[in-house]
Design an enzyme around this catalytic site. Sequence first.
Site, PDB file in Angstrom:
ATOM      1  N   GLU A 169       0.954  -2.096  -0.107  1.00  0.00           N
ATOM      2  CA  GLU A 169      -0.024  -3.006  -0.718  1.00  0.00           C
ATOM      3  C   GLU A 169      -1.340  -2.991   0.068  1.00  0.00           C
ATOM      4  O   GLU A 169      -1.927  -4.041   0.353  1.00  0.00           O
ATOM      5  CB  GLU A 169       0.544  -4.425  -0.803  1.00  0.00           C
ATOM      6  CG  GLU A 169       1.738  -4.533  -1.726  1.00  0.00           C
ATOM      7  CD  GLU A 169       2.259  -5.952  -1.875  1.00  0.00           C
ATOM      8  OE1 GLU A 169       2.662  -6.311  -2.990  1.00  0.00           O
ATOM      9  OE2 GLU A 169       2.271  -6.695  -0.871  1.00  0.00           O
TER      10      GLU A 169
ATOM     11  N   GLU B  24       7.654  -3.398  -7.088  1.00  0.00           N
ATOM     12  CA  GLU B  24       8.183  -4.704  -6.684  1.00  0.00           C
ATOM     13  C   GLU B  24       8.145  -5.629  -7.894  1.00  0.00           C
ATOM     14  O   GLU B  24       7.089  -6.158  -8.257  1.00  0.00           O
ATOM     15  CB  GLU B  24       7.373  -5.308  -5.536  1.00  0.00           C
ATOM     16  CG  GLU B  24       7.502  -4.575  -4.219  1.00  0.00           C
ATOM     17  CD  GLU B  24       6.819  -5.310  -3.073  1.00  0.00           C
ATOM     18  OE1 GLU B  24       6.500  -6.513  -3.231  1.00  0.00           O
ATOM     19  OE2 GLU B  24       6.585  -4.675  -2.027  1.00  0.00           O
TER      20      GLU B  24
END
Length: 582
Positions: free
Chosen positions: A158, A234
């Site tokens: 991320e 995710e």
Amino acid sequence: MSRLEVAEGQFRIGGKPLRLMSGAMHYFRIVPEYWRDRLLKLKACGFNTVETYVAWNVHEPAEGQFHFTGMADVVRFVETAGELGLHVIVRPSPYICAEWEFGGLPAWLLGYPDIRLRCMDPVFLEKVDAYYDVLIPLLKPLLSTSGGPIIAVQIENEYGSYGNDQAYLDYLRRGLLARGVDVLMFTSDGPTDAMLQGGTLPDVLATVNFGSHPQEAFEKFREYRKTEPLVCMEFWNGWFDHWMKPHHTRPAEEVADVFERMLSAGASVNFYMFHGGTNFGFYNGANYGSAYEPTVTSYDYDAPLSESGDVTDKFVAIRKVLQQHGEIGDAVLPEPLPKRSYGTVRLTERAELFSSLAELSSPVERVCPEPMEKLGQSYGFIVYSTTVSGPRLGESLHLQEVHDRAVVFLDGAYAGTVERWDPKPLKLDIPAEGVRLDIVVENMGRINYGPRLKDFKGITEGVRLNNQFLFHWTIHPLPLDKLDGLSYRLYEADHVPAGPAFYRGSLEVEQPADTFVRLTGWTKGVVWVNGFNLGRYWERGPQKTLYLPAPLLRRGSNEIVVFELHGADKPEIALEDRPDLG
């Protein structure tokens, strides 16, 4: 040799199409004796892949000292998954977030005060390279191109939520290639313009992370990647808890609906989390939005498999969706592991912290109250002591930037608590003869996400009475990482300490089974069983019990130690057969 490839907008392995149905679980949050049980349950739910982060701070707790055994045996975890016929996705980024202490970065990095994290800082990259020089050779034989189960490796985690240093991302990519990682590489980011621009590389597979609104997320992704496979790396099907906030849950029907829509769109999905596990020890992380928010010990995450490995309604709902899409294999669901109530255990031995400091810690003298990292300490507690002259009436004691929670004593008597998220000064009267000032500071977990990663612990700036700084301190580091052999100054059973103290007792066990430790009447502290740190408890909740897996118990006598910061009305604990997460 089989390699996961991208062809015509889909994944293929060995020439055959493959849709990744994956679930996340972290080996470092599960006792090794339960890895096979949890992986079998993942496969029985219908998944073909398991995903795990690799936590740098677990594997290099001190610079140059590497650890890959026990709960840190990532090789054995991956091998176990392979033995069960599962593919493995590994995310060995220097940074992992994961609601894990410092996002997986080792605290000793902060001993380099000018270091810049997650960018082309030469000091940071030197430390990453030294770590990868040890880690990657362990993983290389496990790659699918070497006959192992690892089919994909993440470059960074991320990153678009943190920075836009494309040279840094490419440096990590080239470093993995140079060390022999020849399986598919990828990045994962939130589905926004800024995140997808900052966190991706043009020649590397991109994936997106989200918990809802899959159509909108994939539409944004398609603006940047027209032909790549749709992957939710995710799928946040649950959420984690902070102390002093309500316990998070999410309806199984809602999760199943979002999952169904992703499958209908042709996406591959990784459930974050499938099984959360536990933030054992001092490894919980923290967030910082408008204020500091530490994460609880449990990482149950309201996941399909509970913290103690039990099947939930969410598990059943997800498996039903997979059945409808023809994704279920023939794996058999293991039987539930036994749970047991062991009743009440009295902790009859007690030792006050202040009278035991000489046995627990070697003091250092400093002009200013330095943070942990400057003393080579990563976790636990730290005690700052000085003398204050008097008389001084109605003065305000300011702990300037205390990280994270301080309990203050004057001549051994409790004077108040100062918390990072509500740093109000304490009103004090100092008598003419002066006093001894002791401040016990707890590191409640370094920030694991966002721009405040550089999170020093202890008293990070100074201590003032009104505007006058107090200098010349004796500091006792208390990492409490090695309880074996600790020397206590034990007191008789009828002596109940008023302040911070260790309490010790014994649990007799005929047949070890999973159990849950309830600390009714206690305030805040840490529990060890046979020297293993189960984690923190706090009466403020939401978590009310600590998970104690059976492999941590042994037949016969088991030592239980509680370090309590404020004192207990009744020094006993209960061991129950079900959790209470709030």
